[in-house]
Scaffold this motif. Structure first.
Motif: not given
Length: 175
Positions: A94-97, A27-32, A52-57
């Motif tokens: 959805p707002d969490d890592v 993972s990174s600060g931008e997502g998974i 980079v897949v956003p955490d919310r997805e």
């Protein structure tokens, strides 16, 4: 956080799962980070073969091992009321890592250890077979030394727990 097998041959982790089923590598600060380029997500700046897949997805989590093993999916559900650990469902805002909860990660770790159990059992068999072979070679050498020192087949057989004839049949040709 990952886990390494006793023989250092396997590394496992609780992988976040993208909507298309790809497991995360990191993972990174931008997502998974997931391997492969679909064009749906931004490519990672440091790893050009990853998106980079956003955490919310992230749709859930599963065990992954660098040997290719994948565990069953732990589904990410949209509300705390829908969470049911016995049905492999866990809630994450959805707002969490999008990292697995400690409870899910512990369950995935247990699954990964179960995946390793037969491999580690076979590794134990391999180690015992090596020990057995080395002991046999040592026994052959000490029998040869005993014969060279003048011991009889009766004495050698008694020391090994077999008859004189069995000792002679086993080692006479090796002299």
């Amino acid at each position: 956080m990952g886990w390494v097998s006793n023989d250092n041959e396997h590394e496992g982790w609780a992988a976040a799962v993208a909507p298309d089923g790809r497991p995360s590598a990191s993972s990174s600060g931008e997502g998974i980070l997931v391997q492969g380029i679909t064009g749906r997500y931004q490519p990672d700046k440091m790893l050009p073969d990853y998106e980079v897949v956003p955490d919310r997805e992230i749709i859930g989590w599963r065990g992954a091992c660098d040997c290719g093993w994948r565990g069953e999916l732990w589904e990410r559900v949209p509300s705390p009321a829908a969470a049911d650990f016995s049905r492999r469902r866990d809630y994450l805002s959805p707002d969490d890592v999008a990292h697995a909860s400690n409870e899910v990660e512990d369950a995935i770790h247990d699954e990964w250890k179960a995946h390793l159990a037969p491999l580690e059992a076979v590794a134990g068999v391999e180690a015992a077979a090596r020990d057995y072979s080395q002991a046999g070679e040592r026994l052959d050498k000490t029998v040869a030394a005993a014969k060279a020192a003048g011991a009889s087949w009766t004495d050698i057989g008694r020391a090994v727990g077999i008859s004189r004839q069995s000792a002679h049949e086993r080692w006479a040709d090796r002299q």
